[in-house]
Design an enzyme around this catalytic site. Structure first.
Site, PDB file in Angstrom:
ATOM      1  N   ASP A 390       0.823  -1.205   0.000  1.00 63.07           N
ATOM      2  CA  ASP A 390       0.000   0.000   0.000  1.00 63.07           C
ATOM      3  C   ASP A 390       0.861   1.260   0.000  1.00 63.07           C
ATOM      4  OD1 ASP A 390      -2.651   0.512  -0.288  1.00 63.07           O
ATOM      5  OD2 ASP A 390      -3.066   0.772   1.840  1.00 63.07           O
ATOM      6  N   ASP A 443      -8.968  -2.423   1.763  1.00 61.77           N
ATOM      7  CA  ASP A 443      -8.895  -1.832   3.098  1.00 61.77           C
ATOM      8  C   ASP A 443      -9.907  -2.453   4.050  1.00 61.77           C
ATOM      9  OD1 ASP A 443      -6.943  -0.076   2.190  1.00 61.77           O
ATOM     10  OD2 ASP A 443      -8.440   1.339   1.470  1.00 61.77           O
TER      11      ASP A 443
END
Length: 542
Positions: A390, A443
């Site tokens: 990420d 997420d």
């Protein structure tokens, strides 16, 4: 079972090939304040780049509103519409405004073309001619940052400068040619510090993980009860063999967790390079396939809990290529398919985000019920890899690709700004600029795997809420996502890698708590709760 396996394989491919690669939290609707460290800063040339609203009146009637970009130089614009002056617009002669205009100006806003001299030169000439503002038409369809020349030591410009895209400039010129009076107003409203949409998006993410975790824990407990019965009733035939999960559950191993970064990165680069209108259409089809499976699975499971639908769920019909399919599934499937098709066809209307969120949440819940981390070791490897993945694709990729790859993909780079559908999104309610707050499926799914594991462990080991891990891990996820939105607002709406904040809070909480309780070794290596707690006597659910 064949039907379940086949559809799950399709769902798994959709999710782990496309869905999990997008793990960022964004506010889509344009960056309202953009601090650029590359453009030169000096006295008189140190403004932030801000988006500017330019409502336009023709012969006293408001006809349209354009969006422009404020310059690095000149005074700052008003943020309140009621305080901004309505100014008559005039077209420069010569059009480039590189020399003194031949037409006499009396505090009008002057409309000029880009080119032939610097932006500051145009602004100085316009100010000297008596203009109250300068609007520069770009020679391209997008906006361009107007900066000062490196050689200019002192810039003192007293009128605001705004750039408009080429199509907006063409419309304004047409208005001037066909009308006697054209007026404009220029102001730059500020985005609120917190929008209600972010609160609802936070709640959606938390509720999705809660639902998926309880479903996963309930399924695991039922499977453990069946295994316990098998061991008691068929001990003579057991012979020390281990009972495995049902075919509808897939445990991730360490190799799969490590390969996640490689596979997801390859797909992300492919999306970035191949992003176009037709590629978005392919992703929409894939999303609809996964959404139909997720919605169907959730509805069938929910309805089967009611006594009225028990017979339909327990009665099967053999379907070619699919195998035995329950009557309840056959009844629900057309509705789910029609819902996904309707969303795909009308996904550009203002309320289409509702359908996208329903399909997305159903898909996430189904994935978290089917895909599981078997122990804390695999969960740690997966989330650690996702953590660095990420950060790299949101922040570090700027140095390699000159743009943040993940943010560009989420926004729909080179695809008409439609964006990929593997997102939960809510329109910003109190934002004068509109747009959407969005969160990537990754997420929710990636930390959700760990949260679901914690609840399965607590239930199967009969731990109380406070003595278990689920309460603390779920709370850590909520706080981590909250920290993400705080960072998002502090960074003026620039996309944030949510896992940067969520992984340390959830995984760190789980690891520290298990180490403190002396259970880290069991959770790390053995994982399956009913193997860790063989002394627990499981009872069927009420």
């Amino acid at each position: 079972m064949g039907f379940k396996r086949g559809v799950f394989s399709c769902c798994f491919c959709v999710v782990f090939a496309v869905v999990l690669l997008n793990s960022c939290v964004l506010v889509i609707g344009g960056d309202i304040v953009h601090q650029d460290n590359v453009a030169p800063h000096r006295p008189g040339c140190n403004n932030n780049f801000v988006l500017v609203k330019v409502p336009t009146w023709v012969n006293g009637n408001e006809v349209t509103q354009f969006v422009g970009l404020g310059a690095r130089f000149g005074p700052t614009l008003e943020s309140k519409e009621k305080r901004a002056n309505q100014t008559r617009l005039a077209f420069a002669d010569p059009p480039d405004c590189c020399s003194m205009p031949r037409n006499k100006l009396t505090s009008e806003a002057i409309l000029v073309h880009r080119g032939n001299c610097s932006f500051t030169t145009k602004a100085k000439v316009a100010e000297a001619a008596g203009a109250s503002a300068i609007i520069i038409i770009n020679n391209q369809t997008e906006l361009f940052k107007m900066v000062c020349d490196p050689g200019e030591s002192d810039v003192d410009i007293g009128i605001p400068a705004v750039m408009l895209p080429q199509d907006a400039g063409t419309s304004l010129i047409e208005f001037l040619r066909n009308s006697s009076t054209v007026s404009v107003q220029m102001y730059s409203p500020k985005r609120p510090a917190v929008d209600v949409a972010e609160v609802f998006l936070w709640l959606m993410s938390v509720v999705t993980i809660l639902c998926a975790s309880y479903w996963s824990a309930w399924s695991a407990r039922e499977a453990a009860i069946e295994q316990d019965k098998f061991l008691k009733d068929g001990s003579d035939d057991y012979g020390g063999k281990e009972v495995t999960h049902s075919g509808g559950v897939l445990d991730i191993n360490t190799i799969s967790a490590l390969l996640f970064v490689v596979v997801a990165s390859c797909f992300l680069i492919m999306l970035y390079k191949l992003m176009s209108f037709w590629f978005i259409e392919v992703l929409v089809v894939l999303f609809c396939i996964g959404g139909v499976e997720g919605l169907q699975t959730c509805l069938v499971t929910l309805l089967s809990c009611f006594r009225w639908f028990e017979h339909a769920q327990e009665s099967f019909l053999k379907v070619p290529l699919l195998g035995p399919v329950s009557y309840l599934t056959l009844a629900i499937s057309p509705f789910c398919l029609a819902f996904a098709i309707m969303w795909a066809v009308f996904r550009h209307v203002s309320f289409a985000w509702i359908g996208q969120d329903i399909l997305g949440m159903a898909l996430i819940i189904t994935v978290l019920q089917i895909i599981r981390v078997p122990n804390l070791k695999v969960g740690t490897v997966l989330l650690t890899c996702a953590f660095f993945y990420d950060i790299f694709w949101v922040f570090v990729s700027k140095w390699v690709f000159h743009k943040s790859v993940m943010i560009e993909v989420a926004r729909g780079y080179k695809s008409g700004e439609e964006g990929i559908p593997m997102l939960l999104k809510i329109p910003r309610i109190c934002d004068p600029w509109g747009g959407y707050s969005i969160i990537g499926f990754g997420d929710i799914i990636l930390p959700g795997l760990l949260v679901a594991f914690s609840l399965r462990y607590d239930w199967l080991c009969k731990k109380s809420l406070r003595a278990g891990y689920f309460l603390w891990t779920m709370t850590a996820y909520g706080l981590g996502l909250f920290a993400t939105y705080v960072a998002l607002n502090l960074m003026d709406g620039h996309g944030q890698p949510a896992l940067l904040y969520i992984v340390p809070s959830t995984l760190g909480t789980f690891l520290m708590l298990s180490a403190k309780r002396g259970e880290l070794k069991h959770l790390w290596t053995r994982g399956e709760p009913y193997r860790i707690c063989p002394h627990i006597q499981l009872q069927p659910a009420e």
